[in-house]
Design a protein around this motif. Sequence first.
Motif, mmCIF file in Angstrom:
data_model
loop_
_atom_site.group_PDB
_atom_site.id
_atom_site.type_symbol
_atom_site.label_atom_id
_atom_site.label_comp_id
_atom_site.label_asym_id
_atom_site.label_seq_id
_atom_site.Cartn_x
_atom_site.Cartn_y
_atom_site.Cartn_z
ATOM 1 N N ALA A 41 94.235 -60.359 16.376
ATOM 2 C CA ALA A 41 93.481 -59.563 17.448
ATOM 3 C C ALA A 41 94.515 -58.295 17.413
ATOM 4 C CB ALA A 41 93.253 -60.019 18.613
ATOM 5 N N SER A 42 95.722 -58.380 17.465
ATOM 6 C CA SER A 42 96.666 -57.236 17.510
ATOM 7 C C SER A 42 96.757 -56.357 16.450
ATOM 8 C CB SER A 42 98.368 -57.987 18.006
ATOM 9 O OG SER A 42 98.209 -58.498 19.078
ATOM 10 N N THR A 43 96.545 -56.908 15.269
ATOM 11 C CA THR A 43 96.534 -56.022 14.183
ATOM 12 C C THR A 43 95.223 -55.525 14.227
ATOM 13 O OG1 THR A 43 97.700 -57.844 12.951
ATOM 14 C CG2 THR A 43 96.332 -56.383 11.609
ATOM 15 N N GLN A 44 94.090 -56.033 14.597
ATOM 16 C CA GLN A 44 92.777 -55.484 14.541
ATOM 17 C C GLN A 44 92.893 -54.065 15.625
ATOM 18 O OE1 GLN A 44 89.775 -58.087 15.276
ATOM 19 N NE2 GLN A 44 89.735 -59.129 13.133
ATOM 20 N N LEU A 45 93.570 -54.313 16.598
ATOM 21 C CA LEU A 45 93.562 -53.279 17.851
ATOM 22 C C LEU A 45 94.566 -52.123 17.353
ATOM 23 C CD1 LEU A 45 93.863 -55.285 21.113
ATOM 24 C CD2 LEU A 45 92.046 -54.099 20.219
ATOM 25 N N ALA A 46 95.702 -52.466 16.653
ATOM 26 C CA ALA A 46 96.561 -51.297 16.082
ATOM 27 C C ALA A 46 95.744 -50.557 14.965
ATOM 28 C CB ALA A 46 97.696 -51.969 15.503
ATOM 29 N N GLY A 47 94.779 -51.279 14.322
ATOM 30 C CA GLY A 47 94.112 -50.471 13.187
ATOM 31 C C GLY A 47 92.814 -49.732 13.998
ATOM 32 N N MET A 48 92.545 -49.904 15.046
ATOM 33 C CA MET A 48 91.500 -49.018 15.681
ATOM 34 C C MET A 48 92.027 -48.054 16.588
ATOM 35 S SD MET A 48 88.682 -51.820 16.562
ATOM 36 C CE MET A 48 89.401 -52.816 17.667
ATOM 37 N N GLY A 49 93.506 -47.767 16.571
ATOM 38 C CA GLY A 49 93.937 -46.703 17.143
ATOM 39 C C GLY A 49 94.608 -47.220 18.635
ATOM 40 N N TRP A 50 94.602 -48.459 18.887
ATOM 41 C CA TRP A 50 95.195 -49.047 20.033
ATOM 42 C C TRP A 50 96.607 -48.821 19.950
ATOM 43 C CZ3 TRP A 50 92.816 -50.945 24.666
ATOM 44 C CH2 TRP A 50 91.425 -50.849 24.755
ATOM 45 N N GLU A 51 97.411 -48.599 20.942
ATOM 46 C CA GLU A 51 98.799 -48.459 21.010
ATOM 47 C C GLU A 51 99.247 -49.581 21.654
ATOM 48 O OE1 GLU A 51 100.695 -44.822 22.141
ATOM 49 O OE2 GLU A 51 98.995 -43.727 21.520
#
Length: 164
Positions: A92-102
């Motif tokens: 989930a962390s990898t996906q969030l980072a890929g969607m522009g979440w910091e």
Amino acid sequence: MTCLLCAAPALAQEDALKDYPGYVDFGSLTEIFGEPTVQIAVGESLLGLVGSLSAKEDPEAAELFNRLNGVRVNVFENTEVTAEGYDFVKDASTQLAGMGWESVVTVNSEDEQVRIFMKIDGDVVRGITVMAVEPTEAVFVNVIGDLNPEELEKVMDNFDVDVN
């Protein structure tokens, strides 16, 4: 039949939140962690009501609740968190980072993983997501709306949720 009637408004509320930039789709947490011991899903209408009710007692909190679109909390206690649970947080962390979440907090210890992400748009935080997994507990929080990071504690205190 009654359970289906209760679930329909919650699903409709969840669908309404999906359009906000601060929304995080955690998928089906119950498949990995079982049934939650605490589950909170509050949308704009109820947050506005909470804001109105607290305006006299705590105007600062009322103003905060009026800026939020939704608060979603899932707590799974006294379950043995498997490797799949820890992998879920990593994926989930990898996906969030890929969607522009910091990523603002990352804890990787032998028995605990904590991730805190923010969806930032210019100088405004549009959402905060907390994922915390340890051997007997998993907590997933998604606060949707315009807020300052320091306000997360105030939001969680109002819903009696400890994210520390």
